[in-house]
Design a protein around this motif. Structure first.
Motif, PDB file in Angstrom:
ATOM      1  N   THR A 117     -59.912 -40.997 -38.978  1.00 16.59           N
ATOM      2  CA  THR A 117     -60.867 -42.061 -39.270  1.00 16.59           C
ATOM      3  C   THR A 117     -61.926 -42.148 -38.168  1.00 16.59           C
ATOM      4  OG1 THR A 117     -59.226 -43.347 -40.508  1.00 16.59           O
ATOM      5  CG2 THR A 117     -61.126 -44.543 -39.640  1.00 16.59           C
ATOM      6  N   ALA A 118     -61.490 -42.078 -36.917  1.00 20.00           N
ATOM      7  CA  ALA A 118     -62.440 -42.117 -35.794  1.00 20.00           C
ATOM      8  C   ALA A 118     -63.406 -40.946 -35.858  1.00 20.00           C
ATOM      9  CB  ALA A 118     -61.670 -42.102 -34.470  1.00 20.00           C
ATOM     10  N   LEU A 119     -62.890 -39.753 -36.170  1.00 19.00           N
ATOM     11  CA  LEU A 119     -63.742 -38.564 -36.262  1.00 19.00           C
ATOM     12  C   LEU A 119     -64.814 -38.737 -37.327  1.00 19.00           C
ATOM     13  CD1 LEU A 119     -64.155 -35.510 -35.438  1.00 19.00           C
ATOM     14  CD2 LEU A 119     -62.634 -34.980 -37.353  1.00 19.00           C
ATOM     15  N   VAL A 120     -64.419 -39.208 -38.507  1.00 20.79           N
ATOM     16  CA  VAL A 120     -65.373 -39.398 -39.601  1.00 20.79           C
ATOM     17  C   VAL A 120     -66.371 -40.495 -39.251  1.00 20.79           C
ATOM     18  CG1 VAL A 120     -65.603 -40.084 -42.020  1.00 20.79           C
ATOM     19  CG2 VAL A 120     -63.745 -38.548 -41.330  1.00 20.79           C
ATOM     20  N   LEU A 121     -65.901 -41.554 -38.623  1.00 19.73           N
ATOM     21  CA  LEU A 121     -66.784 -42.663 -38.243  1.00 19.73           C
ATOM     22  C   LEU A 121     -67.880 -42.196 -37.292  1.00 19.73           C
ATOM     23  CD1 LEU A 121     -67.062 -45.735 -38.685  1.00 19.73           C
ATOM     24  CD2 LEU A 121     -65.683 -46.062 -36.624  1.00 19.73           C
ATOM     25  N   GLY A 122     -67.569 -41.192 -36.466  1.00 11.35           N
ATOM     26  CA  GLY A 122     -68.536 -40.717 -35.492  1.00 11.35           C
ATOM     27  C   GLY A 122     -69.450 -39.608 -35.980  1.00 11.35           C
ATOM     28  N   LEU A 123     -69.325 -39.195 -37.241  1.00  7.63           N
ATOM     29  CA  LEU A 123     -70.187 -38.129 -37.766  1.00  7.63           C
ATOM     30  C   LEU A 123     -71.648 -38.575 -37.786  1.00  7.63           C
ATOM     31  CD1 LEU A 123     -68.077 -36.836 -40.804  1.00  7.63           C
ATOM     32  CD2 LEU A 123     -68.529 -35.614 -38.669  1.00  7.63           C
ATOM     33  N   PRO A 124     -72.581 -37.628 -37.593  1.00  7.43           N
ATOM     34  CA  PRO A 124     -74.005 -37.984 -37.669  1.00  7.43           C
ATOM     35  C   PRO A 124     -74.349 -38.568 -39.035  1.00  7.43           C
ATOM     36  CG  PRO A 124     -73.711 -35.778 -36.756  1.00  7.43           C
ATOM     37  CD  PRO A 124     -72.371 -36.204 -37.259  1.00  7.43           C
ATOM     38  N   GLU A 125     -75.207 -39.550 -39.055  1.00 11.72           N
ATOM     39  CA  GLU A 125     -75.519 -40.237 -40.302  1.00 11.72           C
ATOM     40  C   GLU A 125     -76.152 -39.314 -41.328  1.00 11.72           C
ATOM     41  OE1 GLU A 125     -77.797 -43.731 -39.538  1.00 11.72           O
ATOM     42  OE2 GLU A 125     -76.307 -44.604 -38.180  1.00 11.72           O
ATOM     43  N   ASP A 126     -76.993 -38.370 -40.871  1.00 10.90           N
ATOM     44  CA  ASP A 126     -77.636 -37.487 -41.835  1.00 10.90           C
ATOM     45  C   ASP A 126     -76.619 -36.555 -42.493  1.00 10.90           C
ATOM     46  OD1 ASP A 126     -77.169 -36.141 -39.470  1.00 10.90           O
ATOM     47  OD2 ASP A 126     -79.028 -34.981 -39.529  1.00 10.90           O
ATOM     48  N   GLN A 127     -75.651 -36.056 -41.725  1.00 12.02           N
ATOM     49  CA  GLN A 127     -74.630 -35.208 -42.321  1.00 12.02           C
ATOM     50  C   GLN A 127     -73.742 -36.006 -43.262  1.00 12.02           C
ATOM     51  OE1 GLN A 127     -71.863 -33.271 -39.639  1.00 12.02           O
ATOM     52  NE2 GLN A 127     -71.172 -31.837 -41.217  1.00 12.02           N
TER      53      GLN A 127
END
Length: 757
Positions: free
Chosen positions: A358-368
């Motif tokens: 969940t933390a990893l996905v939350l930190g993904l760049p918004e454009d990606q």
């Protein structure tokens, strides 16, 4: 035949046919993969544009300090290839090693090898189609590096072959042999520990550079000697998934600490990470009744897709894995937060996977994330033939609140997911003890997703040999040396990690103290999430002490019931445990937690901890990780264990021991008519039958529950008063004689493969 009938009974004939089709499909797919691998090699060599990206967002380096890490003695063990896994003791894992054996079973199959820098020693070990590439990778390993034997069960000495196609290997077929041992080592969870220790040092320090080089060497060693699809470490997709995630995190930490890794090395490792991803995608263990294995595939797949350079393929992987993360979290964790497999240890493992991913996905760049959210996951068809399309849930971007800079957070997670995430954390907070450990309800295989800061108990080797049966003939370290025993029952790290995502502990929770420590798990989750939180995770749910008294007897009626049962001496057994003070005269009431979906009731007070295993739902199904522990009790007084679940000890290596630790008599519980007694004929991972119970009282005065089966009137009654804690077992009225209390626990096992004398 029994297995076939059980599947038909549970899933119907159509479900069995779907399983058969899937199995046939997997068999033919595996044979085709093997044919291609033996003809053309299985290493990924052709994709040059693959790159790895950091997902720690530059937020970790200034936070990690040298003292906030594993002990230096443990670091030296890892650098010298000594590992203590699943009760092995700290042993140096190498080719030709002598193994002590397990319970008298010993298979000395390791052979000494003469290592050369050109990799000629790999001839005859690696299949011909992979040999040249394997040797080219080995040539990059430092000349003073000694290889690890990744194929050996370094407890029993049995060794699998790296030249055999993984799916043709046998395991669980010989006494004393435990395939979990090489699998556990090949998860390589020690690498992030080493990387964090190096990060706490100066980037110019000799020790930090040595550690960085060792991490690189061990990964290249593994790649060279474990061609994809061959050997024991490409047999279980769960371990492949966990290994990939640990490699990626360790390399990211090393890179963030500014320790350099050669570009050629990174290219090789990146290609191997891609191979891990394609392997997971081709071997997803999706079943209508799926388990933590499938969740691990999804989480490992998410890490791989997120760390690889953004391409159409990796975005497809992300779209699928994020959707399945959401789906599996809602599927595998019950509304009260408990994991459906009925084991607190497996709850910890699965919750770790969910929180970190969940933390990893939350930190993904918004454009990606926007690009990925637009992908139609149903068109990807990653799941096996037996999966229904509606098992893949669509997801879309959600605005979940503001980050710490006041910017709107676009997240893949809606309120339904966040509610379940909060529930699984609150469940763990509810069952955990004040010392940070948890009761061993159900199986415990000591499994973890990441182990960033294990808790160690330090003692002399001589003390360890006297205390633990599995170390009685240990001789790899001198008796006067320090022995670091990992305490595998600790769970502080999970609550700390959840705290970084925005979860707030309950009032007076010990987690409030733990969260202020800022351990490595908390710091890494914060970095992965790019300092974002889920504001909805702050919201509290049902207060643990807010128990609906309308569904239970009143306090006075319960006391009357207790007195009545105590007078009936024909069927009762009672035992009273004295408390150091009269708890009901203290200023703090008992905190009550009830988890009806999971089947657990907890009493917490500064003077004692009491948990009751009580399955109440008719729809609850016991799976392969349940024990015959209905109405069993665990009790601590003043932090000292008085009654405790004996643990699990071991699985397939010693089936009779596995059965012994699951029986009713191994647990402090009433023996009832329909309570499962496990015999030699019971399979290692067979599901167990059980009688549900009706809870008649749960409150400040104690607990009362009876089996609700007409042929089973066994019950448990607990009274809390100024005399202490009184526990009464009530046996079945017919046809059993009086006093059904039988408690013959095996030696206590605090972790997989570990037994106390």
């Amino acid at each position: 035949m029994n297995r076939v009938l059980a599947i038909i009974d549970k899933e119907g004939l159509g479900g069995f046919i779907l399983r058969l089709k899937g199995r046939t499909h997997r068999w033919f797919a595996s044979r085709l993969q093997e044919f291609r691998a033996r003809r053309n090699g299985s290493y990924n060599q052709s994709i040059k544009e693959l790159q790895l990206r950091s997902r720690l967002h530059g937020q970790l380096y200034s936070s990690i300090v040298e003292g906030n890490s594993i002990p230096k003695g443990v670091v030296e063990h890892y650098l010298n290839h000594r590992f203590d896994l699943l009760g092995s003791g700290w042993v140096q894992v190498r080719y030709g090693m002598n193994c002590r054996g397990l319970a008298g079973y010993s298979y000395q199959m390791g052979e000494e090898v003469s290592i050369d820098v050109n990799g000629k020693w790999l001839q005859g070990r690696i299949n011909p189609s992979n040999l040249a590439y394997s040797q080219s990778v080995w040539c990059l390993v430092d000349t003073d590096y000694q290889p690890i034997d990744w194929q050996i069960d370094f407890k029993s000495g049995f060794r699998w072959s790296e030249a055999v196609w993984a799916k043709k290997l046998k395991y669980s077929h010989l006494p004393g042999v435990d395939v979990k041992v090489p699998w556990e080592l090949a998860r390589m969870q020690h690498l992030p520990q080493l990387a964090l220790h190096a990060m706490g040092l100066s980037k110019n320090s000799i020790e930090g550079q040595r550690i960085s080089r060792e991490i690189r060497n061990q990964i290249l060693d593994f790649i060279s000697t474990n061609p994809p699809g061959f050997g024991v470490n490409w047999l279980c997709p769960m371990d492949v998934s966990i290994r990939a995630a640990n490699w990626l995190l360790a390399l990211d930490i090393i890179d963030s600490a500014e320790f350099s890794v050669d570009k050629e090395d990174i290219n090789l490792i990146t290609n191997s990470i891609y191979s891990h991803g394609t392997f997971i995608k081709a071997n997803l263990e999706w079943f209508p009744q799926r388990y933590n294995h499938y969740l691990s595939h999804i989480c490992g797949f998410t890490f791989i897709a997120a760390y690889l350079k953004e391409t159409k393929e990796t975005n497809d992987w992300l779209a699928f894995s994020i959707g399945q993360l959401i789906n599996e979290t809602l599927c595998q964790f019950q509304p009260d937060g408990g994991h459906f497999e009925g084991s607190i240890a497996y709850h910890r493992l699965s919750a770790e996977m969910v929180v970190y991913t969940t933390a990893l996905v939350l930190g993904l760049p918004e454009d990606q994330l926007s690009t990925v959210a637009a992908i139609d996951v149903n068109k990807l068809k990653y799941l096996p033939l037996r999966a229904k399309l509606d098992s893949i849930k669509y997801w879309s971007l959600q605005t979940s609140g503001l980050d710490q800079q006041g910017k709107l957070i676009d997240s893949a997670f809606d309120s339904t997911y966040i509610d379940r995430l909060r529930a699984l954390v609150v469940f763990f907070e509810g069952v955990i003890k004040s010392n940070g450990t948890f009761p061993q309800i159900g199986d415990n295989d000591s499994g973890r997703f990441f182990k960033l800061q294990p808790v160690y108990i330090e003692m002399q080797v001589s003390e360890a040999k006297q205390k633990y049966w599995n170390l009685k003939d240990y001789s790899d370290l001198h008796d006067s040396s320090i022995y670091y025993l990992e305490d595998s029952l600790h769970g502080n790290h999970l609550l700390n990690a959840a705290y970084s995502l925005g979860w707030i502990p309950s009032e007076n929770s010990p987690a409030l103290v733990w969260a202020s420590n800022f351990d490595n798990d908390q710091l890494v989750v914060n970095a992965l999430a790019n300092n974002k939180t889920l504001p909805e995770l702050h919201q509290t749910i049902l207060s643990p002490s807010n128990i609906d008294s309308n569904i239970y007897l009143s306090d006075n009626d319960f006391i009357s019931l207790w007195n009545e049962m105590e007078r009936d001496k024909r069927y009762t057994f009672a035992k009273t445990f004295q408390l150091p003070i009269k708890y009901n005269e203290s200023l703090q009431p008992i905190t009550l937690y009830k988890f009806d979906d999971f089947g657990c009731y907890v009493f917490k007070h500064p003077t004692f901890y009491l948990s009751v295993r009580c399955l109440v739902r008719q729809e609850q199904e016991t799976g392969s990780h349940h024990h015959a522990d209905q109405l069993s009790v665990e009790l601590d007084i003043s932090g000292r264990p008085i009654i405790r679940d004996p643990g699990t000890y071991i699985y397939t290596a010693l089936p009779s021991e596995r059965s012994r630790y699951r029986t009713t008599t191994a647990h402090f519980a009433p023996s009832g008519n329909l309570t499962t007694m496990i015999g030699q004929s019971t399979g290692v991972f067979d599901a167990l039958s059980y009688s549900t119970a009706d809870v008649e009282y749960f409150g400040q005065q104690g607990f009362a529950a009876r089996m609700n089966n007409a042929n089973d009137n066994a019950g448990l009654f607990i009274l809390l008063n100024e005399n202490g804690i009184s526990i009464m077992h009530v046996g079945s009225t017919s046809p059993f004689p009086t006093n059904q209390y039988i408690f013959e626990p095996p030696s206590y096992s605090p972790g997989y493969g570990i037994i106390e004398f």
